[in-house]
Design a protein around this motif. Sequence first.
Motif, short mmCIF file in Angstrom:
data_model
loop_
_atom_site.label_atom_id
_atom_site.label_comp_id
_atom_site.label_asym_id
_atom_site.label_seq_id
_atom_site.Cartn_x
_atom_site.Cartn_y
_atom_site.Cartn_z
N ILE A 49 -0.56 52.15 -30.89
CA ILE A 49 0.89 52.36 -30.88
C ILE A 49 1.17 53.37 -29.79
N PHE A 50 2.12 53.03 -28.94
CA PHE A 50 2.48 53.91 -27.82
C PHE A 50 3.98 54.12 -27.85
N CYS A 51 4.39 55.36 -27.87
CA CYS A 51 5.82 55.70 -27.86
C CYS A 51 6.08 56.58 -26.64
N SER A 52 6.97 56.12 -25.79
CA SER A 52 7.22 56.84 -24.55
C SER A 52 8.64 57.39 -24.50
N LEU A 53 8.73 58.70 -24.33
CA LEU A 53 9.99 59.39 -24.03
C LEU A 53 11.08 59.23 -25.08
N SER A 54 10.72 59.24 -26.35
CA SER A 54 11.76 59.18 -27.37
C SER A 54 11.45 59.99 -28.62
N VAL A 55 10.27 60.54 -28.74
CA VAL A 55 9.90 61.29 -29.94
C VAL A 55 10.81 62.50 -30.14
N ASP A 56 11.31 63.05 -29.06
CA ASP A 56 12.15 64.25 -29.14
C ASP A 56 13.54 63.99 -29.71
N TYR A 57 13.89 62.73 -29.88
CA TYR A 57 15.21 62.37 -30.40
C TYR A 57 15.19 61.98 -31.87
N LEU A 58 14.01 61.93 -32.48
CA LEU A 58 13.91 61.49 -33.88
C LEU A 58 14.50 62.52 -34.83
N ILE A 59 15.38 62.07 -35.72
CA ILE A 59 15.94 62.98 -36.71
C ILE A 59 15.26 62.82 -38.07
N GLU A 60 14.46 61.78 -38.24
CA GLU A 60 13.65 61.57 -39.45
C GLU A 60 12.19 61.37 -39.03
N PRO A 61 11.60 62.34 -38.32
CA PRO A 61 10.26 62.11 -37.79
C PRO A 61 9.19 61.89 -38.87
N LYS A 62 9.31 62.55 -40.00
CA LYS A 62 8.30 62.37 -41.05
C LYS A 62 8.24 60.92 -41.52
N VAL A 63 9.40 60.33 -41.73
CA VAL A 63 9.46 58.93 -42.18
C VAL A 63 8.90 58.00 -41.10
N VAL A 64 9.30 58.23 -39.86
CA VAL A 64 8.83 57.39 -38.75
C VAL A 64 7.32 57.51 -38.60
N MET A 80 1.98 59.51 -28.36
CA MET A 80 3.38 59.87 -28.12
C MET A 80 3.45 60.61 -26.80
N THR A 81 4.28 60.12 -25.87
CA THR A 81 4.43 60.83 -24.60
C THR A 81 5.86 61.32 -24.44
N PHE A 82 5.98 62.41 -23.70
CA PHE A 82 7.30 62.95 -23.39
C PHE A 82 7.19 63.81 -22.14
N SER A 83 8.32 64.10 -21.56
CA SER A 83 8.39 64.92 -20.36
C SER A 83 9.14 66.21 -20.71
N ASN A 84 9.37 67.02 -19.70
CA ASN A 84 10.20 68.19 -19.92
C ASN A 84 11.66 67.89 -19.56
N ARG A 85 11.98 66.62 -19.38
CA ARG A 85 13.36 66.18 -19.16
C ARG A 85 13.85 65.51 -20.44
N TYR A 86 15.07 65.79 -20.79
CA TYR A 86 15.64 65.20 -22.01
C TYR A 86 17.15 65.42 -21.96
N PHE A 87 17.85 64.71 -22.84
CA PHE A 87 19.30 64.89 -22.96
C PHE A 87 19.54 66.02 -23.96
N ARG A 88 19.99 67.15 -23.47
CA ARG A 88 20.15 68.34 -24.32
C ARG A 88 21.02 68.10 -25.55
N LYS A 89 22.02 67.25 -25.41
CA LYS A 89 22.94 67.02 -26.53
C LYS A 89 22.37 66.05 -27.55
N LYS A 90 21.23 65.41 -27.24
CA LYS A 90 20.67 64.42 -28.15
C LYS A 90 19.38 64.85 -28.84
N VAL A 91 18.66 65.80 -28.25
CA VAL A 91 17.39 66.21 -28.86
C VAL A 91 17.65 67.13 -30.04
N ILE A 92 16.65 67.24 -30.89
CA ILE A 92 16.78 68.14 -32.04
C ILE A 92 16.75 69.59 -31.56
#
Length: 172
Positions: A49-64, A80-92
């Motif tokens: 399983i590969f998840c790219s650039l979206s883990v930082d937006y999960l609001i129910e990470p435990k369930v996922v 799980m991959t992510f960068s240091n770029r993200y949408f500030r208004k969307k991340v937790i």
Amino acid sequence: DVIPINRVIGVGMNAEEMETNPQLTSYYIQNLNLQPNMSQFENESFDIIFCSLSVDYLIEPKVVFEELQRVLRKDGVCIMTFSNRYFRKKVIQMWLDCDDAGRMDIVASYFYYSGNDDSWKSIEALDIKLPKTMDTIYEFVRRQDLFKWFATAIFRGTWRTDPIFAVKAVKK
């Protein structure tokens, strides 16, 4: 090593991106923040399983992450991959409050707390950065058309590539 791939299934929110992705053999349009369960998949149905650039937006990470563990086979790998770029208004908020190492800890904790003590063989965080050499710069430029390269350089104010961080877990 080349891994034989029978099927590649995408799960995402953007139908157009899913439809035009030639790597996918099938896909599901699903917002994991609204529907974190992946009931369309049987238990132990994936090797990787590969998840790219979206883990930082999960609001129910435990369930996922519980679902990821459920659908992953024994000895399966989840990355799980992510960068240091993200949408500030969307991340937790917790994401905003941490540095890069802290964000790797957050993702590692998602794996850790998604199961019991016998869930994962290993959980490791990886900081993947290209070395800053002339060869690296040359390869970066060579693989892109000149206009795109200049647009990227001007937009970012630099010709360096973004760091990529990965957290990898192997299921017991």
